[in-house]
Design a protein around this motif. Structure first.
Motif, PDB file in Angstrom:
ATOM      1  N   LEU A  16       0.789  -1.228   0.000  1.00 19.23           N
ATOM      2  CA  LEU A  16       0.000   0.000   0.000  1.00 19.23           C
ATOM      3  C   LEU A  16       0.828   1.288   0.000  1.00 19.23           C
ATOM      4  CD1 LEU A  16      -2.819   1.092  -0.198  1.00 19.23           C
ATOM      5  CD2 LEU A  16      -2.996   0.943   2.298  1.00 19.23           C
ATOM      6  N   PRO A  17       1.889   1.405   0.795  1.00 19.29           N
ATOM      7  CA  PRO A  17       2.679   2.646   0.721  1.00 19.29           C
ATOM      8  C   PRO A  17       3.278   2.885  -0.673  1.00 19.29           C
ATOM      9  CG  PRO A  17       3.211   1.443   2.716  1.00 19.29           C
ATOM     10  CD  PRO A  17       2.362   0.531   1.870  1.00 19.29           C
ATOM     11  N   GLN A  18       3.704   1.811  -1.353  1.00 20.28           N
ATOM     12  CA  GLN A  18       4.261   1.956  -2.697  1.00 20.28           C
ATOM     13  C   GLN A  18       3.167   2.319  -3.701  1.00 20.28           C
ATOM     14  OE1 GLN A  18       6.209  -1.816  -3.213  1.00 20.28           O
ATOM     15  NE2 GLN A  18       7.966  -1.202  -2.003  1.00 20.28           N
ATOM     16  N   VAL A  19       1.982   1.733  -3.554  1.00 22.51           N
ATOM     17  CA  VAL A  19       0.856   2.064  -4.427  1.00 22.51           C
ATOM     18  C   VAL A  19       0.482   3.529  -4.244  1.00 22.51           C
ATOM     19  CG1 VAL A  19      -1.603   1.648  -4.841  1.00 22.51           C
ATOM     20  CG2 VAL A  19      -0.028  -0.286  -4.600  1.00 22.51           C
ATOM     21  N   ALA A  20       0.413   3.987  -2.995  1.00 24.69           N
ATOM     22  CA  ALA A  20       0.078   5.395  -2.735  1.00 24.69           C
ATOM     23  C   ALA A  20       1.124   6.322  -3.340  1.00 24.69           C
ATOM     24  CB  ALA A  20      -0.054   5.635  -1.228  1.00 24.69           C
ATOM     25  N   LEU A  21       2.389   5.948  -3.234  1.00 20.76           N
ATOM     26  CA  LEU A  21       3.468   6.738  -3.831  1.00 20.76           C
ATOM     27  C   LEU A  21       3.324   6.790  -5.353  1.00 20.76           C
ATOM     28  CD1 LEU A  21       6.120   8.297  -3.315  1.00 20.76           C
ATOM     29  CD2 LEU A  21       7.309   6.119  -3.561  1.00 20.76           C
ATOM     30  N   LEU A  22       3.029   5.649  -5.976  1.00 19.13           N
ATOM     31  CA  LEU A  22       2.823   5.614  -7.422  1.00 19.13           C
ATOM     32  C   LEU A  22       1.624   6.469  -7.826  1.00 19.13           C
ATOM     33  CD1 LEU A  22       3.479   1.854  -8.216  1.00 19.13           C
ATOM     34  CD2 LEU A  22       4.858   3.793  -8.957  1.00 19.13           C
ATOM     35  N   TRP A  69       2.765  -0.022 -13.026  1.00 21.45           N
ATOM     36  CA  TRP A  69       3.668  -0.711 -12.108  1.00 21.45           C
ATOM     37  C   TRP A  69       5.131  -0.458 -12.426  1.00 21.45           C
ATOM     38  CZ3 TRP A  69       0.601  -1.406  -8.507  1.00 21.45           C
ATOM     39  CH2 TRP A  69      -0.565  -2.157  -8.564  1.00 21.45           C
ATOM     40  N   ARG A  70       5.477  -0.157 -13.672  1.00 21.40           N
ATOM     41  CA  ARG A  70       6.877  -0.192 -14.058  1.00 21.40           C
ATOM     42  C   ARG A  70       7.541   1.147 -14.359  1.00 21.40           C
ATOM     43  NH1 ARG A  70       4.640  -4.811 -16.145  1.00 21.40           N
ATOM     44  NH2 ARG A  70       5.761  -6.704 -15.633  1.00 21.40           N
ATOM     45  N   ARG A  71       6.982   1.976 -15.215  1.00 21.24           N
ATOM     46  CA  ARG A  71       7.879   2.949 -15.820  1.00 21.24           C
ATOM     47  C   ARG A  71       7.329   4.341 -16.103  1.00 21.24           C
ATOM     48  NH1 ARG A  71       6.333   3.445 -20.939  1.00 21.24           N
ATOM     49  NH2 ARG A  71       5.100   1.788 -21.821  1.00 21.24           N
ATOM     50  N   ILE A  72       6.163   4.676 -15.664  1.00 20.14           N
ATOM     51  CA  ILE A  72       5.595   5.939 -16.129  1.00 20.14           C
ATOM     52  C   ILE A  72       5.862   7.126 -15.221  1.00 20.14           C
ATOM     53  CG2 ILE A  72       3.783   4.893 -17.496  1.00 20.14           C
ATOM     54  CD1 ILE A  72       1.925   5.356 -15.123  1.00 20.14           C
ATOM     55  N   HIS A  73       6.617   6.945 -14.175  1.00 19.47           N
ATOM     56  CA  HIS A  73       6.815   8.027 -13.214  1.00 19.47           C
ATOM     57  C   HIS A  73       8.187   8.655 -13.392  1.00 19.47           C
ATOM     58  CE1 HIS A  73       3.074   6.775 -11.645  1.00 19.47           C
ATOM     59  NE2 HIS A  73       3.526   5.539 -11.739  1.00 19.47           N
ATOM     60  N   TRP A  74       8.196   9.935 -13.483  1.00 18.79           N
ATOM     61  CA  TRP A  74       9.393  10.663 -13.878  1.00 18.79           C
ATOM     62  C   TRP A  74       9.764  11.723 -12.857  1.00 18.79           C
ATOM     63  CZ3 TRP A  74      11.479   8.751 -18.250  1.00 18.79           C
ATOM     64  CH2 TRP A  74      10.647   7.961 -19.039  1.00 18.79           C
ATOM     65  N   THR A  75      11.058  12.009 -12.748  1.00 18.50           N
ATOM     66  CA  THR A  75      11.536  13.098 -11.918  1.00 18.50           C
ATOM     67  C   THR A  75      11.247  14.412 -12.627  1.00 18.50           C
ATOM     68  OG1 THR A  75      13.715  13.032 -12.949  1.00 18.50           O
ATOM     69  CG2 THR A  75      13.416  11.722 -10.931  1.00 18.50           C
ATOM     70  N   GLU A  76      11.378  15.493 -11.910  1.00 20.36           N
ATOM     71  CA  GLU A  76      11.258  16.813 -12.531  1.00 20.36           C
ATOM     72  C   GLU A  76      12.411  16.990 -13.520  1.00 20.36           C
ATOM     73  OE1 GLU A  76       8.792  19.130 -12.178  1.00 20.36           O
ATOM     74  OE2 GLU A  76       7.842  17.462 -11.141  1.00 20.36           O
ATOM     75  N   GLU A  86      13.296   8.221 -14.771  1.00 21.63           N
ATOM     76  CA  GLU A  86      12.252   7.416 -14.160  1.00 21.63           C
ATOM     77  C   GLU A  86      12.504   7.316 -12.660  1.00 21.63           C
ATOM     78  OE1 GLU A  86      12.012   3.643 -16.039  1.00 21.63           O
ATOM     79  OE2 GLU A  86      11.389   4.504 -17.947  1.00 21.63           O
ATOM     80  N   THR A  87      11.420   7.219 -11.896  1.00 23.09           N
ATOM     81  CA  THR A  87      11.530   7.093 -10.458  1.00 23.09           C
ATOM     82  C   THR A  87      10.364   6.275  -9.910  1.00 23.09           C
ATOM     83  OG1 THR A  87      11.884   8.322  -8.422  1.00 23.09           O
ATOM     84  CG2 THR A  87      10.317   9.255  -9.974  1.00 23.09           C
ATOM     85  N   HIS A  88      10.408   5.925  -8.657  1.00 22.58           N
ATOM     86  CA  HIS A  88       9.367   5.177  -7.954  1.00 22.58           C
ATOM     87  C   HIS A  88       9.086   3.829  -8.593  1.00 22.58           C
ATOM     88  CE1 HIS A  88       8.799   8.751  -5.686  1.00 22.58           C
ATOM     89  NE2 HIS A  88       8.234   9.418  -6.662  1.00 22.58           N
ATOM     90  N   GLU A  89      10.089   3.174  -9.112  1.00 21.84           N
ATOM     91  CA  GLU A  89       9.879   1.862  -9.708  1.00 21.84           C
ATOM     92  C   GLU A  89       9.767   0.804  -8.623  1.00 21.84           C
ATOM     93  OE1 GLU A  89      12.824   0.976 -12.591  1.00 21.84           O
ATOM     94  OE2 GLU A  89      12.178   2.565 -13.936  1.00 21.84           O
ATOM     95  N   PHE A  90       8.932  -0.175  -8.846  1.00 22.72           N
ATOM     96  CA  PHE A  90       8.821  -1.299  -7.935  1.00 22.72           C
ATOM     97  C   PHE A  90      10.033  -2.197  -8.109  1.00 22.72           C
ATOM     98  CE2 PHE A  90       4.193  -2.132  -6.617  1.00 22.72           C
ATOM     99  CZ  PHE A  90       3.975  -0.798  -6.381  1.00 22.72           C
ATOM    100  N   PRO A  91      10.525  -2.808  -7.051  1.00 21.26           N
ATOM    101  CA  PRO A  91      11.580  -3.809  -7.204  1.00 21.26           C
ATOM    102  C   PRO A  91      11.074  -4.975  -8.036  1.00 21.26           C
ATOM    103  CG  PRO A  91      11.146  -3.326  -4.883  1.00 21.26           C
ATOM    104  CD  PRO A  91      10.124  -2.607  -5.678  1.00 21.26           C
ATOM    105  N   GLU A  92      11.954  -5.665  -8.721  1.00 20.15           N
ATOM    106  CA  GLU A  92      11.557  -6.783  -9.581  1.00 20.15           C
ATOM    107  C   GLU A  92      10.754  -7.839  -8.822  1.00 20.15           C
ATOM    108  OE1 GLU A  92      11.625  -7.263 -12.905  1.00 20.15           O
ATOM    109  OE2 GLU A  92      12.325  -5.201 -12.970  1.00 20.15           O
ATOM    110  N   SER A  93      11.095  -8.097  -7.557  1.00 23.54           N
ATOM    111  CA  SER A  93      10.362  -9.109  -6.805  1.00 23.54           C
ATOM    112  C   SER A  93       8.905  -8.710  -6.623  1.00 23.54           C
ATOM    113  CB  SER A  93      11.010  -9.342  -5.443  1.00 23.54           C
ATOM    114  OG  SER A  93      10.986  -8.149  -4.684  1.00 23.54           O
ATOM    115  N   THR A 138      -6.710   7.883   1.279  1.00 23.42           N
ATOM    116  CA  THR A 138      -6.166   8.216   2.593  1.00 23.42           C
ATOM    117  C   THR A 138      -5.684   6.962   3.313  1.00 23.42           C
ATOM    118  OG1 THR A 138      -8.331   8.064   3.656  1.00 23.42           O
ATOM    119  CG2 THR A 138      -7.663  10.234   2.811  1.00 23.42           C
ATOM    120  N   GLU A 139      -5.682   5.841   2.573  1.00 25.75           N
ATOM    121  CA  GLU A 139      -5.240   4.545   3.063  1.00 25.75           C
ATOM    122  C   GLU A 139      -6.138   3.980   4.162  1.00 25.75           C
ATOM    123  OE1 GLU A 139      -0.977   4.008   3.430  1.00 25.75           O
ATOM    124  OE2 GLU A 139      -0.644   5.691   2.067  1.00 25.75           O
ATOM    125  N   VAL A 140      -7.424   4.403   4.150  1.00 22.71           N
ATOM    126  CA  VAL A 140      -8.420   3.802   5.021  1.00 22.71           C
ATOM    127  C   VAL A 140      -8.861   2.504   4.365  1.00 22.71           C
ATOM    128  CG1 VAL A 140     -10.752   4.031   5.976  1.00 22.71           C
ATOM    129  CG2 VAL A 140      -9.202   5.995   5.975  1.00 22.71           C
TER     130      VAL A 140
END
Length: 160
Positions: A16-22, A69-76, A86-93, A138-140
């Motif tokens: 959940l924290p990684q999903v919220a970050l994405l 899940w993989r690649r659409i998030h970018w730094t400024e 690219e940033t906020h990538e999930f680990p391969e596992s 809000t992660e409720v």
């Protein structure tokens, strides 16, 4: 003995924290949250891993689950070069585990007087019924509930 729901909840707590970050990153980059259609045509049973259809996407959105899940998030952009990384990538596992799930998932999005929001719905069906729970932006996290359904589509009004 670990129940299906306990195992699913443990994995949800981990991700959940990684999903919220994405989702936050997607909102920052695209001015809206990621919307994801149901990942499975047939409900998984809550125990057996079933492949996710990572290609499904709403017709008005250019991204699917594979992108999310993989690649659409970018730094400024870099001030000097204008390059973005690219940033906020999930680990391969983790990637391996979201490409095959024991539950069906769906991301719903909304925009109202309180701004943008998202909700993640998880559901599965077994011999005891069609079970679902929802997590909001809000992660409720709701409790698991039996929902009225034909067994292969989401029930109307599942999200409160």
């Amino acid at each position: 003995m670990v129940t299906k729901q306990t195992a699913i909840d443990a994995r949800l707590t981990e991700l959940l924290p990684q999903v919220a970050l994405l989702q936050d990153s997607y909102l920052a980059n695209y001015s809206r949250y990621f919307q994801g259609l149901a990942t499975h045509a047939e409900l998984p049973d809550g125990e057996t891993f079933a492949p996710v259809d990572v290609t499904v996407r709403p017709s008005d959105q250019p991204h699917n689950y594979a992108d999310f899940w993989r690649r659409i998030h970018w730094t400024e952009p870099d001030e000097e070069t204008g390059e973005r990384e690219e940033t906020h990538e999930f680990p391969e596992s983790v990637l391996a585990e979201v490409d095959s799930l024991t539950t069906r998932i769906r991301f719903d999005v909304s925009c109202g007087v309180n701004g943008h929001s998202w909700a993640l719905t998880l559901d599965y069906a077994d011999e005891t019924g069609h079970w679902a729970k929802t997590v909001d932006a809000t992660e409720v996290v709701s409790d698991w509930e039996i929902v009225e359904s034909t067994g292969d589509e989401f029930s109307d009004g599942l999200l409160a």
